[in-house]
Design a protein around this motif. Structure first.
Motif, mmCIF file in Angstrom:
data_model
loop_
_atom_site.group_PDB
_atom_site.id
_atom_site.type_symbol
_atom_site.label_atom_id
_atom_site.label_comp_id
_atom_site.label_asym_id
_atom_site.label_seq_id
_atom_site.Cartn_x
_atom_site.Cartn_y
_atom_site.Cartn_z
ATOM 1 N N ILE A 82 -7.433 69.083 64.490
ATOM 2 C CA ILE A 82 -7.508 68.703 63.079
ATOM 3 C C ILE A 82 -6.737 69.651 62.169
ATOM 4 N N ILE A 83 -6.827 70.967 62.394
ATOM 5 C CA ILE A 83 -6.231 71.936 61.461
ATOM 6 C C ILE A 83 -4.723 71.742 61.276
ATOM 7 N N PRO A 84 -3.924 71.560 62.345
ATOM 8 C CA PRO A 84 -2.485 71.332 62.123
ATOM 9 C C PRO A 84 -2.218 70.093 61.275
ATOM 10 N N ARG A 85 -3.049 69.075 61.404
ATOM 11 C CA ARG A 85 -2.865 67.858 60.608
ATOM 12 C C ARG A 85 -3.277 68.083 59.156
ATOM 13 N N ILE A 86 -4.270 68.933 58.933
ATOM 14 C CA ILE A 86 -4.621 69.300 57.557
ATOM 15 C C ILE A 86 -3.450 70.040 56.912
ATOM 16 N N LEU A 87 -2.820 70.909 57.658
ATOM 17 C CA LEU A 87 -1.676 71.650 57.147
ATOM 18 C C LEU A 87 -0.547 70.706 56.727
ATOM 19 N N VAL A 88 -0.283 69.706 57.554
ATOM 20 C CA VAL A 88 0.780 68.747 57.245
ATOM 21 C C VAL A 88 0.475 68.009 55.942
ATOM 22 N N VAL A 89 -0.767 67.513 55.818
ATOM 23 C CA VAL A 89 -1.150 66.777 54.611
ATOM 24 C C VAL A 89 -1.111 67.692 53.389
ATOM 25 N N ALA A 90 -1.649 68.915 53.538
ATOM 26 C CA ALA A 90 -1.689 69.849 52.412
ATOM 27 C C ALA A 90 -0.293 70.203 51.931
ATOM 28 N N GLY B 230 -17.401 77.744 67.858
ATOM 29 C CA GLY B 230 -16.207 77.131 68.443
ATOM 30 C C GLY B 230 -15.223 76.629 67.414
ATOM 31 N N VAL B 231 -15.736 76.060 66.310
ATOM 32 C CA VAL B 231 -14.848 75.511 65.294
ATOM 33 C C VAL B 231 -14.125 76.622 64.539
ATOM 34 N N LEU B 232 -14.693 77.840 64.558
ATOM 35 C CA LEU B 232 -14.091 78.953 63.831
ATOM 36 C C LEU B 232 -12.912 79.587 64.566
ATOM 37 N N ILE B 233 -12.877 79.459 65.884
ATOM 38 C CA ILE B 233 -11.861 80.175 66.657
ATOM 39 C C ILE B 233 -10.441 79.718 66.329
ATOM 40 N N PRO B 234 -10.117 78.414 66.385
ATOM 41 C CA PRO B 234 -8.766 78.005 65.987
ATOM 42 C C PRO B 234 -8.478 78.318 64.524
ATOM 43 N N PHE B 235 -9.489 78.138 63.651
ATOM 44 C CA PHE B 235 -9.276 78.462 62.240
ATOM 45 C C PHE B 235 -8.925 79.935 62.072
ATOM 46 N N PHE B 236 -9.642 80.808 62.764
ATOM 47 C CA PHE B 236 -9.393 82.250 62.673
ATOM 48 C C PHE B 236 -7.947 82.568 63.044
ATOM 49 N N TYR B 237 -7.440 81.896 64.076
ATOM 50 C CA TYR B 237 -6.051 82.128 64.494
ATOM 51 C C TYR B 237 -5.081 81.749 63.373
ATOM 52 N N TYR B 238 -5.262 80.564 62.809
ATOM 53 C CA TYR B 238 -4.357 80.123 61.746
ATOM 54 C C TYR B 238 -4.511 80.972 60.482
ATOM 55 N N ASN B 239 -5.726 81.382 60.180
ATOM 56 C CA ASN B 239 -5.991 82.143 58.969
ATOM 57 C C ASN B 239 -5.447 83.572 59.056
ATOM 58 N N VAL B 240 -5.597 84.202 60.209
ATOM 59 C CA VAL B 240 -5.209 85.605 60.359
ATOM 60 C C VAL B 240 -3.763 85.768 60.840
ATOM 61 N N PHE B 241 -3.351 84.946 61.788
ATOM 62 C CA PHE B 241 -2.042 85.125 62.410
ATOM 63 C C PHE B 241 -0.995 84.093 61.975
ATOM 64 N N GLY B 242 -1.426 83.067 61.236
ATOM 65 C CA GLY B 242 -0.474 82.055 60.780
ATOM 66 C C GLY B 242 0.515 82.618 59.778
ATOM 67 N N VAL C 42 3.020 82.198 56.549
ATOM 68 C CA VAL C 42 3.168 81.383 55.343
ATOM 69 C C VAL C 42 4.500 80.643 55.352
ATOM 70 N N LYS C 43 5.574 81.339 55.725
ATOM 71 C CA LYS C 43 6.905 80.742 55.688
ATOM 72 C C LYS C 43 7.049 79.575 56.643
ATOM 73 N N GLN C 44 6.272 79.616 57.733
ATOM 74 C CA GLN C 44 6.327 78.537 58.719
ATOM 75 C C GLN C 44 5.316 77.429 58.409
ATOM 76 N N GLY C 45 4.559 77.585 57.335
ATOM 77 C CA GLY C 45 3.557 76.579 56.986
ATOM 78 C C GLY C 45 2.414 76.514 57.972
ATOM 79 N N ARG C 46 2.053 77.674 58.571
ATOM 80 C CA ARG C 46 1.001 77.690 59.597
ATOM 81 C C ARG C 46 -0.232 78.470 59.158
ATOM 82 N N LYS C 47 -0.271 78.924 57.914
ATOM 83 C CA LYS C 47 -1.409 79.700 57.432
ATOM 84 C C LYS C 47 -2.306 78.813 56.577
ATOM 85 N N ILE C 48 -3.623 79.052 56.671
ATOM 86 C CA ILE C 48 -4.562 78.206 55.940
ATOM 87 C C ILE C 48 -5.812 79.000 55.593
ATOM 88 N N PHE C 49 -6.434 78.666 54.467
ATOM 89 C CA PHE C 49 -7.718 79.232 54.064
ATOM 90 C C PHE C 49 -8.812 78.195 54.300
#
Length: 378
Positions: free
Chosen positions: A20-28, A211-223, A225-232
């Motif tokens: 879900i998170i990568p698709r939220i990024l695309v829409v956002a 479990g739902v926090l683990i992928p989010f943590f990756y995108y939030n901490v290591f994503g 900005v320039k690649q459009g992979r960071k999210i709050f």
């Protein structure tokens, strides 16, 4: 088999969050739904803040799906005992109602904004739902010399605690990975405690949320900005997390011998996992009141701001604060079996006050040195 079911719920949550998170990024990014930087925020660039959009659906789906498989006997060979239904069914139904209310309130706030008074009233309504199921803090286990609580005291106390902790998780979400890191460590501890006490359905909820926090943590901490992979996570995520965490803490602290037998320090153990966000909110409110500033107006007095003022990077500050939270939780769990819980609680307060004074003085020294260096340059 119970452990496999809990693992299945955890993996379903991880998978759904990853999808879900990568698709939220695309829409956002397409709709330009960003959290813009300002003088109080430390991030640079426009970053989507709808990461929490996947939290409630993934958690509710994974827990409901695996629980249904267990209850129908497909995975375990027999149905869940009827007596247990009477204790947990209403709790989880009303928990889902509260999660949905806060999820929708957070979503509106993230998209178009919401008055704080309106959001606060919705939190109170959500908090009222849990006592309706019979879940409230009914015993302090000797804390302040109090044991069993009457409903007219325990229910209002529970509502206050639910609103307080829900807001505490929301307010601690100030740097990358902090809210998810603190929540993740609390969920790991609470999930393990529930497993030890044989409360598997609550353990499943804990690990599904983790479990739902683990992928989010990756995108939030290591994503990036320039690649459009960071999210709050935004308020959608923080309100959902806070509500689930306080539900789990109240459930562990609530005395019910029909479900499990607890040690004398259950109330301290349950909430020790959330000491950092709780104590930080109290400290910030005291500072604002002392300085005659509005209690609910955002500022730079939270614990993560103090670590940043000491010269730490956001990542180092996040790791340090999560370690402090884990130490508080671990020490309390170890000590309650040997030390009076009033002494343990007083020790927590003294340690926090000492740390707060040290943070303040160290941060002020750093700011003073920066000022002197600036003057020397000019």
């Amino acid at each position: 088999m119970i452990y496999l079911l809990i693992l299945l719920a955890f993996l379903i949550s991880v998978l759904m969050s990853m999808v879900i998170i990568p698709r939220i990024l695309v829409v956002a990014l397409k709709k330009r739904l960003f959290d813009m930087p300002d003088s109080r925020k430390i991030h640079e660039g426009a970053i989507p803040r709808l990461g929490g959009l996947c939290f409630a659906p993934a958690i509710l789906f994974s827990v409901s799906f695996v629980s249904a498989l267990y209850c129908t006997g497909y995975l375990y060979g027999y149905q869940i005992p009827q007596w247990l239904f009477t204790h947990i069914l209403s709790e989880f139904y009303l928990l889902a109602c509260g999660v949905i209310l806060l999820y929708l309130a957070g979503l509106k706030d993230d998209l178009v904004g919401m008055r704080y008074t309106t959001k606060f009233m919705i939190q109170i309504v959500a908090a009222l739902l849990l006592p309706l199921s019979g879940l409230w803090i009914n015993n302090l286990y000797g804390l302040f010399g109090v044991y069993e609580l009457a409903p007219w005291i325990g229910i209002p106390l529970t509502i206050l605690v639910i609103v307080f902790i829900t807001n505490a998780i929301n307010l601690i979400d100030g740097i990358d990975g902090l809210a998810s890191g603190l929540s993740g460590s609390a969920l790991l501890v609470l999930g393990s405690l529930f497993l030890i006490n044989g409360m598997w359905i609550y353990a499943m909820l804990s690990f599904a949320t983790l479990g739902v926090l683990i992928p989010f943590f990756y995108y939030n901490v290591f994503g990036q900005v320039k690649q459009g992979r960071k999210i709050f996570m935004g308020d959608t995520g923080s309100l959902t997390l806070g509500y689930i965490l306080v539900f789990l803490a109240v459930r562990y602290a609530s005395y019910n011998p029909d479900i499990a037998h607890y040690s004398a320090g259950a109330i301290v153990v349950a909430f020790s996992t959330l000491i950092v966000p709780m104590f930080d909110v109290v400290r910030v409110m005291i500072v604002r009141a002392r300085n005659h500033k509005p209690l609910f107006k955002p500022d730079r007095n939270h614990i993560h701001h103090k670590f940043l003022d000491m010269g730490m990077t956001p990542h180092k500050a996040m790791i340090s604060i999560v370690i402090i939270a884990c130490l508080f939780s671990s020490l309390n769990i170890l000590l309650v079996s040997f030390v009076n819980i009033n002494i343990v609680f007083a020790g927590d307060i003294l340690i926090w006050v000492g740390l707060s004074i040290w943070f303040e003085r160290t941060g002020c020294k750093k700011e003073s040195l920066k000022g002197k260096e600036f003057v020397k340059r000019f």
